[in-house]
Design an enzyme around this catalytic site. Structure first.
Site, PDB file in Angstrom:
ATOM      1  N   VAL A  27      45.099  69.624  57.482  1.00 33.59           N
ATOM      2  CA  VAL A  27      45.429  69.645  58.335  1.00 33.59           C
ATOM      3  C   VAL A  27      46.001  70.761  59.464  1.00 33.59           C
ATOM      4  CG1 VAL A  27      47.590  68.090  59.670  1.00 33.59           C
ATOM      5  CG2 VAL A  27      45.967  66.882  57.964  1.00 33.59           C
ATOM      6  N   LYS A  79      49.519  52.671  55.938  1.00 35.38           N
ATOM      7  CA  LYS A  79      49.243  52.550  57.124  1.00 35.38           C
ATOM      8  C   LYS A  79      50.029  51.363  58.155  1.00 35.38           C
ATOM      9  CE  LYS A  79      46.774  55.962  56.945  1.00 35.38           C
ATOM     10  NZ  LYS A  79      44.655  56.876  56.569  1.00 35.38           N
TER      11      LYS A  79
END
Ligand code: NDP
Ligand code: HSE
Length: 433
Positions: free
Chosen positions: A16, A207
């Protein structure tokens, strides 16, 4: 903030982090047009400064000392893409203490310690944004916080882990081997550093805790999310599901009935007619049902370098815009509803059961009697020879039944002599109620 430039301290230069550098460098002109300021990556924290990188940065930018970022008065915003809880949490709290805004992709940290971090941010008048933590490149957190602010959400169902969806898709469509596909997902940069978090459902549970908190305005803890991964889903399960018109997906389900909520992650049979059934590969999707809006669905790449980095850099743009407007730290709304979790007798769903039984008279009758005694009725039944005809395989799809009743049924099946093995028990979503 220097006059015309915002300086960023980037923590992490892996999948990332590399994407963040590429987007900040490659989209600089657009970013500057939108924010009115130049964005400069001033320092990058890594673990191993000697590692070969596939991106070029000035030599004096890389550091292994976190103080070069968190104690650096020139740095305005910390972008954290290291991952994990320790030492990351300490770096975050120290950065906030020093008045730095934070953008992070870290769902572990936000699901477990989000309340503490957000409260520290509020105390210090700082922004903390974490769009990339759920759904990779899909702007789902912004949709929940802003797009649905006028509605009351009743249900969220999400394919929120790219690695497991990649594995399940390859197993279902190509008959691929589980271990080989997992290795591929790791090589593509989708998996967590410890992929157990992906395959055992922990990543998806984190999540779903974040989605539950933002969607239902309650303080969801990770412990509130019932979690089961994909490691025991077999090729036979996938084949039988297909035969009955379903795909098996690792599905996060968050549901609200009145004030009662439940949030879980588990392998689930999704009817082929439901839009979630055709979400394949590394793609993620979150289906959101609101009382007023009805059904919506958000779809996109759930992991990978550039998709995830777009979410990170978009958060960065928001921080910079807020800074120009002088409104940093004022946008977040803390959970304001009391949390009432459903008990097992209040969680209702359809279920898929696969049993291996003795092939003799009366077994099916015994099974249906146990189901009826527990108020479980059947929608589909399939029986076929198993083990060269020495046994039978019975596949059942039930109508709506409570989790308590179906678990009691499974326990009884495991106890009776004529049932050799309860092979699988999964939730079923989509199709007719
Ligand atoms: P990587 O493992 O690819 O990269 C981690 C980076 O952090 C590396 O550059 C590593 O340094 C550095 N690092 C690790 N530990 C330390 C430490 N103690 N001190 C300093 N630097 C450290 O991870 P990803 O880029 O895949 O993931 C980063 C975060 O983003 C995680 O929270 C992940 O869950 C999240 N995320 C990832 C997605 C993806 O598709 N990969 C999608 C959405 C979220 P070095 O390079 O020297 O080893
Ligand atoms: N390991 C995660 C996944 C990365 O596969 O979805 C994105 O959060």
């Amino acid at each position: 903030m220097r006059e015309n430039t915002v300086k960023i301290g980037l923590m992490g230069l892996g999948t990332v982090g590399t994407g963040v550098v590429r987007i900040v460098q490659g989209h600089q002109e657009d970013l500057q047009k939108q924010t009115g300021l130049a964005i400069e990556i001033a320092k990058v924290l890594v673990k191993n400064a000697e590692k070969e990188r596939n991106i070029s940065l000035d030599d004096d930018i890389l550091t292994t000392d976190p103080a070069d970022l968190v104690e650096n008065p020139d740095i305005d915003v910390i972008v954290e893409v290291i991952g994990g809880i320790n030492p990351t949490k300490q770096y975050m709290l120290q950065a906030l203490e020093n008045g730095k805004h934070i953008v992070t992709a870290n769902k572990d940290l936000m699901a477990l310690h989000g309340a503490e971090i957000l409260s520290k941010a509020q105390e210090k008048g700082c922004d903390v944004f974490y769009e990339a933590s759920v759904g990779g490149g899909i702007p789902i957190l912004r949709a929940l916080v802003e797009g649905f602010s006028s509605d009351r959400i009743t249900k969220m169902m999400g394919i929120v882990n790219g690695t497991t969806n990649y594995i399940m898709t390859k197993m279902s469509k190509e008959g691929a081997d589980y271990a080989e596909v997992l290795k591929e997902a790791q090589e593509l940069g989708y998996a967590e550093s410890d992929p157990t978090a992906d395959v055992e459902g922990h990543d998806a549970a984190r999540k779903m805790a974040i989605l539950g908190t933002l969607g239902f305005h309650v303080d969801m803890n990770l412990d509130d999310v019932d979690c089961e991964g994909i490691s025991r889903v077999s090729a036979e399960d996938i084949a039988h599901a297909k035969q009955l018109g379903y795909e098996i997906k690792l599905l996060g389900i968050a549901q609200r009935d009145g004030e009662l909520i439940d949030v879980s992650v588990q392998p689930t049979l999704v009817a082929r007619s439901h839009p979630l059934a055709s979400v394949n590969g590394v793609f993620n999707a979150v289906y959101v049902h609101g009382e007023a809006v009805g059904e919506t669905m958000f779809y996109g790449p759930g992991a990978g370098e550039l998709p995830t980095a777009t979410a990170v850099v978009s958060d960065l743009v928001t921080v910079v815009k807020n800074k120009k407007l002088g409104v940093n730290g004022r946008g977040s709304v803390a959970p304001y509803k009391e949390k009432h979790l459903k008990t097992d007798d209040q969680i209702v769903s359809k279920y898929f059961l696969r049993l291996i039984v003795d092939d003799k008279r009366g077994v099916l009758a015994q099974i249906t009697r146990i189901l009826a005694d527990h108020d479980v009725s059947l929608e589909q039944v399939l029986q076929q020879p198993y083990n060269d005809g020495k046994q039978s395989e019975i596949i059942l799809v039930t109508h709506q039944a409570s989790r308590k009743n179906i678990f009691d049924v499974r326990k009884l099946f495991e106890e009776i002599d004529s049932v050799y093995e309860v092979k699988s028990l999964y939730r079923v979503e989509g199709g007719e109620e």
